[in-house]
Design a protein around this motif. Sequence first.
Motif, PDB file in Angstrom:
ATOM      1  N   ALA A  65     -24.511  -9.168   4.874  1.00  0.00           N
ATOM      2  CA  ALA A  65     -24.498 -10.616   4.643  1.00  0.00           C
ATOM      3  C   ALA A  65     -23.314 -11.064   3.801  1.00  0.00           C
ATOM      4  CB  ALA A  65     -25.800 -11.042   3.973  1.00  0.00           C
ATOM      5  N   GLY A  66     -22.671 -10.128   3.114  1.00  0.00           N
ATOM      6  CA  GLY A  66     -21.522 -10.469   2.292  1.00  0.00           C
ATOM      7  C   GLY A  66     -21.883 -11.097   0.964  1.00  0.00           C
ATOM      8  N   LEU A  67     -23.115 -10.902   0.500  1.00  0.00           N
ATOM      9  CA  LEU A  67     -23.515 -11.452  -0.793  1.00  0.00           C
ATOM     10  C   LEU A  67     -22.680 -10.823  -1.895  1.00  0.00           C
ATOM     11  CD1 LEU A  67     -25.451 -13.143  -2.571  1.00  0.00           C
ATOM     12  CD2 LEU A  67     -26.996 -11.154  -2.574  1.00  0.00           C
ATOM     13  N   ALA A 235     -33.810 -15.205   0.968  1.00  0.00           N
ATOM     14  CA  ALA A 235     -33.367 -15.944   2.156  1.00  0.00           C
ATOM     15  C   ALA A 235     -32.610 -15.047   3.126  1.00  0.00           C
ATOM     16  CB  ALA A 235     -32.495 -17.123   1.737  1.00  0.00           C
ATOM     17  N   ILE A 236     -31.815 -14.127   2.615  1.00  0.00           N
ATOM     18  CA  ILE A 236     -31.083 -13.204   3.487  1.00  0.00           C
ATOM     19  C   ILE A 236     -32.061 -12.344   4.274  1.00  0.00           C
ATOM     20  CG2 ILE A 236     -29.551 -11.201   3.489  1.00  0.00           C
ATOM     21  CD1 ILE A 236     -28.113 -12.466   1.083  1.00  0.00           C
ATOM     22  N   ILE A 237     -33.073 -11.826   3.602  1.00  0.00           N
ATOM     23  CA  ILE A 237     -34.062 -10.979   4.278  1.00  0.00           C
ATOM     24  C   ILE A 237     -34.886 -11.791   5.271  1.00  0.00           C
ATOM     25  CG2 ILE A 237     -36.085  -9.521   3.925  1.00  0.00           C
ATOM     26  CD1 ILE A 237     -33.369  -8.296   3.047  1.00  0.00           C
ATOM     27  N   ALA A 238     -35.241 -13.013   4.894  1.00  0.00           N
ATOM     28  CA  ALA A 238     -36.105 -13.827   5.756  1.00  0.00           C
ATOM     29  C   ALA A 238     -35.379 -14.337   6.995  1.00  0.00           C
ATOM     30  CB  ALA A 238     -36.669 -15.002   4.956  1.00  0.00           C
ATOM     31  N   GLY A 240     -31.844 -13.684   7.948  1.00  0.00           N
ATOM     32  CA  GLY A 240     -30.863 -12.851   8.608  1.00  0.00           C
ATOM     33  C   GLY A 240     -29.415 -13.065   8.207  1.00  0.00           C
ATOM     34  N   VAL A 241     -28.610 -12.088   8.586  1.00  0.00           N
ATOM     35  CA  VAL A 241     -27.207 -12.029   8.200  1.00  0.00           C
ATOM     36  C   VAL A 241     -26.396 -13.153   8.832  1.00  0.00           C
ATOM     37  CG1 VAL A 241     -25.099 -10.648   8.439  1.00  0.00           C
ATOM     38  CG2 VAL A 241     -27.250  -9.548   7.735  1.00  0.00           C
ATOM     39  N   TYR A 244     -27.008 -16.551   7.293  1.00  0.00           N
ATOM     40  CA  TYR A 244     -26.486 -16.655   5.934  1.00  0.00           C
ATOM     41  C   TYR A 244     -24.969 -16.850   5.950  1.00  0.00           C
ATOM     42  CZ  TYR A 244     -25.876 -15.672   0.974  1.00  0.00           C
ATOM     43  OH  TYR A 244     -25.554 -15.776  -0.357  1.00  0.00           O
ATOM     44  N   LYS A 245     -24.295 -16.104   6.797  1.00  0.00           N
ATOM     45  CA  LYS A 245     -22.840 -16.239   6.878  1.00  0.00           C
ATOM     46  C   LYS A 245     -22.430 -17.614   7.397  1.00  0.00           C
ATOM     47  CE  LYS A 245     -21.329 -11.443   7.432  1.00  0.00           C
ATOM     48  NZ  LYS A 245     -20.600 -10.498   8.308  1.00  0.00           N
ATOM     49  N   SER A 246     -23.249 -18.200   8.252  1.00  0.00           N
ATOM     50  CA  SER A 246     -22.902 -19.487   8.852  1.00  0.00           C
ATOM     51  C   SER A 246     -22.946 -20.637   7.852  1.00  0.00           C
ATOM     52  CB  SER A 246     -23.851 -19.800  10.014  1.00  0.00           C
ATOM     53  OG  SER A 246     -25.155 -20.160   9.540  1.00  0.00           O
TER      54      SER A 246
END
Length: 451
Positions: A65-67, A235-238, A240-241, A244-246
Amino acid sequence: MTLTSFGPANLIKRSPETHPLTWRLRDDGEPVWLDEYQAKNGYAAARKAFADMAQDDIVQTVKDAGLKGRGGAGFPTGVKWGLMPKDESINIRYLLCNADEMEPNTWKDRMLMEQLPHLLIEGMLISARALKTYRGYIFLRGEYTTAAKHLNRAVEEAKAAGLLGKNILGSGFDFELFVHTGAGRYICGEETALINSLEGRRANPRSKPPFPAAVGVWGKPTCVNNVETLCNVPAIIADGVDWYKSLAREGSEDMGTKLMGFSGKVKNPGLWELPFGVTARELFEDYAGGMRDGYTLKAWQPGGAGTGFLLPEHLDAQMYAGGIGKVGTRMGTGLAMAVDNTVNMVSLLRNMEQFFARESCGFCTPCRDGLPWSVKLLMAIENGEGQPGDIETLLGLVGFLGPGKTFCAHAPGAVEPLGSAIKYFRSEFEAGIAPVSAAVPPLARPIVVGA
């Protein structure tokens, strides 16, 4: 300004699709307790992580996800998680939440902890599952008494609901969480100083390597993450990657959203969740409303007292690490400060350097002696008693205390605003240089650490 000031109503429409951190906030600013949090899909991500995902898959998802860390350094979170040992025989590991939010002009973590305490707990629960840590600590700034009260209540609610403690969600996984209040030292924002303080030691940074992932709290593997960082995990887990990136704007190299703000003499000082890549001008004009009547913008800092000053002409920079880097400083915490036309930069820098000098742990010579020296020179210039060469000495200190010259990042952060202030407002410093006949010899000046 209140902590629920999220900008003009026509600009802010928080939703789960666009505001993963703040969509659950109540309009009245009251905390979101367990029943309401679960009614707003709270702990659904934790249930998914426990039921459907292997521990290594959680780490990889956060990495993909790039967090990045939201405390100011911006280190990739998934990479940091990946440094924890894989050896299953190491059964004692720790997860620390760095909630020692003492950076001047920064209050974003306070809002999350006071109003959404269960979001942080859920983020830590998922992270603990991924990192195989059995105990967690929230190292909280001592002055955040309301946050402490709300976090402790939320921890008890989660325990009663079987979301903390033994055999969480029937998984066989145990995780205890404690709120630990600090004693009020800025240096505890450095992760190894935080670890020393938690252990009951003096809050000095440690020599690295070894890094905390190998030798942390009480000599055990430890991961330290910031509040806002951990609050992004659910939120990333719920969702998706890709989703999140979008969220980030085109051109941004940082993913997701960020809590950003503006303080100073602006019309609408506040805090907003915005996509990475938004321009500073949009943040300043559309959300903060520009300067109050009768004031003009002289300079601004993008992310706390430890970031360099920028000019109004730099407002078109995008708010992400690389975007702010292009105009010569760091994104920092993302909470900007507007400096108005009535402020004398020498006085402002003297005040800031007094703070940084006082908060030095004193462990290394450049920081321990260099910061008080800068205060001494700035006080002389502020009083019109500077002597020829003082500005050059200050610039020399900026170099001597820069990155890689001191034991930790405290001194480089302290002198970055000083160097930029001299760069852009040198005439104000020159105005404080006394005629040669009136100059005070250096040895006759007192060394002032700061009140």
